[in-house]
Design a protein around this motif. Structure first.
Motif, short mmCIF file in Angstrom:
data_model
loop_
_atom_site.label_atom_id
_atom_site.label_comp_id
_atom_site.label_asym_id
_atom_site.label_seq_id
_atom_site.Cartn_x
_atom_site.Cartn_y
_atom_site.Cartn_z
N GLN A 21 -34.67 14.62 -26.03
CA GLN A 21 -33.67 15.07 -26.73
C GLN A 21 -33.35 16.59 -26.92
OE1 GLN A 21 -36.03 13.70 -28.15
NE2 GLN A 21 -36.48 14.51 -29.94
N ASP A 111 -32.83 14.79 -19.99
CA ASP A 111 -32.35 13.87 -21.16
C ASP A 111 -33.28 12.59 -21.31
OD1 ASP A 111 -31.46 12.00 -19.29
OD2 ASP A 111 -29.51 12.68 -19.44
N ASP A 112 -33.03 11.73 -21.99
CA ASP A 112 -33.80 10.59 -22.29
C ASP A 112 -33.71 9.45 -20.99
OD1 ASP A 112 -31.43 9.48 -22.70
OD2 ASP A 112 -31.81 8.70 -24.77
N SER A 113 -33.06 9.75 -20.08
CA SER A 113 -32.61 8.91 -19.04
C SER A 113 -33.20 9.53 -17.40
CB SER A 113 -31.38 8.32 -18.69
OG SER A 113 -30.55 9.55 -18.23
N MET A 114 -33.62 10.93 -17.50
CA MET A 114 -33.68 11.48 -16.08
C MET A 114 -34.60 12.66 -16.50
SD MET A 114 -30.22 12.92 -14.70
CE MET A 114 -31.17 12.96 -12.99
N ARG A 144 -40.02 4.95 -14.29
CA ARG A 144 -39.08 6.15 -13.77
C ARG A 144 -38.96 6.07 -12.09
NH1 ARG A 144 -36.84 9.35 -17.88
NH2 ARG A 144 -37.18 8.05 -19.62
N ALA A 173 -35.82 9.09 -12.47
CA ALA A 173 -34.82 8.49 -13.13
C ALA A 173 -34.92 6.97 -13.16
CB ALA A 173 -33.57 9.21 -12.78
N LYS A 174 -34.14 6.52 -14.24
CA LYS A 174 -33.81 5.14 -14.26
C LYS A 174 -32.82 4.67 -13.24
CE LYS A 174 -34.86 4.96 -19.22
NZ LYS A 174 -34.10 4.55 -20.59
N GLU A 175 -32.91 3.40 -12.66
CA GLU A 175 -31.54 2.86 -11.83
C GLU A 175 -31.23 4.02 -10.67
OE1 GLU A 175 -28.83 1.99 -14.94
OE2 GLU A 175 -29.94 0.45 -15.63
N HIS A 193 -27.63 8.36 -8.22
CA HIS A 193 -27.98 8.12 -9.49
C HIS A 193 -26.41 8.35 -10.30
CE1 HIS A 193 -29.01 9.64 -13.90
NE2 HIS A 193 -29.70 8.71 -13.77
#
Length: 586
Positions: A21, A111-114, A144, A173-175, A193
Motif C-alpha cells: 500500500q 500495489d496489493d494485486s500486482m 501470483r 499478479a493475480k488473474e 492483466h
C-alpha cells in the motif's frame, strides 16, 4: 534451465514487497568487490525512451553494508552515482527502497494485486560490469502468476547479463489471462492483466497473420520465444515499449478493448514486434552497446522509430489484418500530423532525434521540432517508394531492413547513417544522399517529394478544409476551459496570428457575445463579418480585431487516384498494397 555460475560471479538482487500500500519495493543488491573504491550507478534512462528518466529520484533509504553487516562509508558524487569505500571487503550489499507508483509501459508499479517491474528503473549496477550474470529473487505473496521473458524457478529469475536483465520486464499478479500461438517454430505468448474473457479466436488469428508476414520478410526471428504482456487499464491509455523477447503494452479503457480500441491494440502490437528486429537487433552504432548512465545521442530516430512506425502499420495491411481503407487511414494521420507541425520549417528530423534527450516527448516550445515517429514514418514511405522505383518494383524497404539485419546485427555491429545509405544503395542501385541532406538533415518541405512518391503509386494528395471554423478560417486550435476556450496552437500567418492572438489566451467573447462554450457556433454566425475577440490573457481582458481573409488554414489530407493511371502506376500500386488500383475505392 537457469544459468549455472558461481555465486561470486553474479550480481544478486532481492525484491520484497512487505507494504504494497506504500508502493515502495525493498531492494537488496549484492556485488563482489574488486577495487578498494566501488562505484555504484543507477540507470539514468531506459532503452526505448530516448530521454532521461533519472530513476534515482525514486530511491530512498540508501545504505551499503559489508558481508559482516557493517555499514560502509559512501559519497553521492552525481545525481545517480555513489562512491563506496570497499577496502577490506569481499562482498557488499546495497539496500534501498524504490517508489513504484507509475503505470505505463516503461515504469515499475506495486500495489496489493500486482508487482510489475522494469528492472532498468530500479536495479543499481557497477558500471563496466554490465556483461556479468544476474540473479533476481522476488518475494511476493503466494498465488501470483508470472509473466515475463526470463525463465524462473520458484521466486528465482536469472539473466546472462545486466543488459539482458534490464531488457526483461516482468509481472507477478493475480488473474493473468494467457494463450499462445506458434509461427516458424517460435512460440509467442500473449498475457492480459486487467481484462476478463479476451476474444482469443480473434486475437490469435490476427496476431498469427502479422507475425507470419514479418517473419517471412526477415527470414528468421532473433529469439526463441516472445511475450506480449498487456496491462489493461479502466481509463484511456496507450503506450508500448519494445524488448528483445517481449513487449509491455498498456491500453485502455478495458470496456472497449475489442471495440474502438482494437485497432490500437493491433497497431501497437505489430509496431513493438517489428522492433524485435529494428532497434533491439538493428541498432544505431551510438547505442551499441547501451550506456545506461548517460544520454546515448543519435540522429537515427527516423530509422529506429520512423521505419518501425511505417512498417508496423504496413504489415497489418500486408497480412490482411487491415483493409486498404483501414491502412490508408493511418497514412492520412501521418500526413495531417506532418502538415500541422510547423516545427518542420525550423528543425530537421535528425536534429529532433538528437534533441529527444533535451525535451523528451513533449510538444515543447511551439514550432521548434518535429516527431521522429511521424516524420520518420513518412521518410520510410518515401524510401520504400524510392527502392521500388529504382528496382522496377522488385525490391522494397523490407529488403533494405533485411540487409541491415544480416549484415550488421548478425555480425554484432551497430548501424550508422552511412551504413543505412549504403544498404539502400546496395539493394536499389540508387543513392539517397541528397534526399537525406534535404529532408532529414535539412528543413526542405516534404510536399513535393511526397507528391512525386504518391504519383508513382497512382495517387495524388487531396486537401480539404476541416469543418471547424476556428481551425479552418481563423487558424487556432483550442480546448474548452471553464466558460472560455483556451488557445493551444496558432497557425503561423493565420487571421488569429496576424490579429495578435497568443497561445494561452482564453477566448471569452466574439463580437461582444459571450461564447458560453459555443465558440465555433459564434464564429460560424459571424463568418462573413469582421471578428473582434475578447480574451483573458493571464488575468487581464484584452480585445483583438482579426483581419478578414478568405484563406483556409488547417486542412484534411487524403489520397485519391490519379486520372487515368498508367501501367507503371497500376503495377506499383499493386506491389505496394497488394490491391488493384483500378478496382479500389479509396
Amino acid at each position: 534451465m537457469l544459468i549455472s555460475q558461481k555465486k561470486s560471479d553474479m550480481t544478486k538482487y532481492i525484491f520484497s514487497t512487505d507494504f504494497p500500500q506504500q508502493q515502495y519495493i525493498q531492494i537488496k543488491a549484492e556485488f563482489d568487490v574488486r577495487e578498494e573504491v566501488t562505484y555504484l550507478q543507477f540507470p539514468a534512462w531506459r532503452p526505448g525512451r530516448y530521454e532521461l528518466g533519472n530513476f534515482a529520484k525514486n530511491v530512498r533509504s540508501f545504505q551499503v553494508f559489508s558481508e559482516e553487516g557493517k555499514k560502509l562509508n559512501f559519497s553521492k558524487i552525481s545525481k545517480d552515482t555513489w562512491e563506496v569505500d570497499t577496502s577490506g571487503c569481499k562482498v557488499i550489499q546495497v539496500r534501498y527502497s524504490y517508489y513504484a507508483a507509475d503505470m505505463n509501459a516503461g515504469s515499475t508499479y506495486l500495489d496489493d494485486s500486482m508487482l510489475y517491474v522494469n528492472p532498468v528503473n530500479c536495479c543499481i549496477y557497477c558500471k563496466g560490469r554490465e556483461e556479468e550474470a544476474c540473479v533476481l529473487e522476488v518475494n511476493v505473496p503466494e498465488g501470483r502468476e508470472y509473466a515475463g521473458g526470463l525463465k524462473r524457478e520458484g521466486n528465482r529469475i536469472e539473466a546472462e547479463s545486466y543488459h539482458v536483465l534490464v531488457d526483461s520486464p516482468f509481472v507477478f499478479a493475480k488473474e493473468l489471462e494467457h494463450n499462445t500461438y506458434e509461427v516458424g517454430g517460435v512460440v509467442f505468448h500473449i498475457w492480459f492483466h486487467g481484462l476478463n474473457r479476451p476474444d482469443w479466436e480473434r486475437i490469435l488469428k490476427d496476431f498469427t497473420a502479422f507475425t507470419t508476414a514479418q517473419m517471412k520478410d526477415f527470414g528468421e526471428f532473433p529469439v526463441d520465444e516472445y511475450h506480449f504482456i498487456f496491462l489493461i487499464q479502466p481509463q484511456r491509455a496507450y503506450h508500448g515499449v519494445e524488448h528483445q523477447n517481449s513487449t509491455i503494452i498498456v491500453l485502455g479503457p478495458s470496456i472497449d478493448i475489442f471495440g474502438s480500441v482494437y485497432d490500437d491494440l493491433l497497431g501497437v502490437s505489430s509496431h513493438e514486434l517489428y522492433h524485435t528486429w529494428n532497434v533491439k537487433s538493428i541498432r544505431p552504432v551510438e547505442m551499441y552497446p547501451y550506456d545506461y548512465s548517460r544520454e546515448n545521442y543519435s540522429p537515427l530516430g527516423y530509422l529506429c522509430e520512423g521505419v518501425t512506425t511505417y512498417m508496423g502499420d504496413y504489415y497489418l495491411l500486408k497480412s490482411g489484418v487491415f483493409s486498404l481503407k483501414e491502412y490508408l487511414k493511418e497514412v492520412y494521420k501521418l500526413l495531417n500530423k506532418h502538415f500541422e507541425n510547423f516545427g518542420r520549417f525550423h528543425y530537421s528530423v535528425a536534429e529532433s532525434s538528437f534533441d529527444t534527450w533535451l525535451d523528451g516527448y513533449t510538444a515543447g516550445a511551439p514550432g521548434r521540432k518535429v516527431s521522429i515517429y511521424n516524420e520518420g514514418a513518412l521518410i520510410a514511405l518515401l524510401t520504400d517508394v524510392f527502392v521500388m522505383q529504382k528496382t522496377d518494383n522488385r525490391k522494397s524497404l523490407n529488403d533494405v531492413m533485411r540487409y541491415l539485419y544480416y549484415n550488421y546485427y548478425l555480425d554484432k555491429k551497430g548501424v550508422s547513417e552511412a551504413d543505412y545509405l549504403q544498404a539502400i544503395k546496395d539493394v536499389s542501385g540508387g543513392d539517397m544522399y541528397e534526399i537525406f541532406e534535404k529532408y532529414i538533415h535539412g528543413t526542405t518541405t516534404f510536399e513535393s517529394i511526397l507528391a512525386d512518391s504518391f504519383e508513382y503509386l497512382g495517387l495524388e494528395m487531396e486537401a480539404t478544409p476541416v469543418s471547424q471554423t476556428s481551425l479552418a478560417a481563423i487558424g487556432i486550435k483550442t480546448t474548452q476551459s471553464g466558460e472560455g476556450w483556451m488557445i493551444t496552437t496558432v497557425y503561423p500567418g493565420s487571421d488569429a496570428d496576424v490579429g495578435g492572438l497568443m497561445i494561452g489566451d482564453k477566448i471569452m467573447a466574439v463580437n461582444n457575445y459571450f461564447v458560453d462554450g459555443e465558440l465555433d457556433k459564434w464564429l460560424d454566425y459571424f463568418r462573413n463579418d469582421q471578428l473582434t475577440m475578447v480574451v483573458n490573457r493571464k488575468g487581464k481582458l484584452i480585445e483583438r480585431t482579426l483581419p478578414q481573409t478568405d484563406k483556409n488554414y488547417y486542412l484534411n489530407y487524403s489520397l485519391k487516384k490519379v486520372y487515368k493511371p498508367s501501367v507503371i502506376q497500376l503495377q506499383a500500386f499493386r506491389k505496394w498494397t497488394g490491391f488493384k488500383l483500378e478496382e479500389t475505392d479509396l
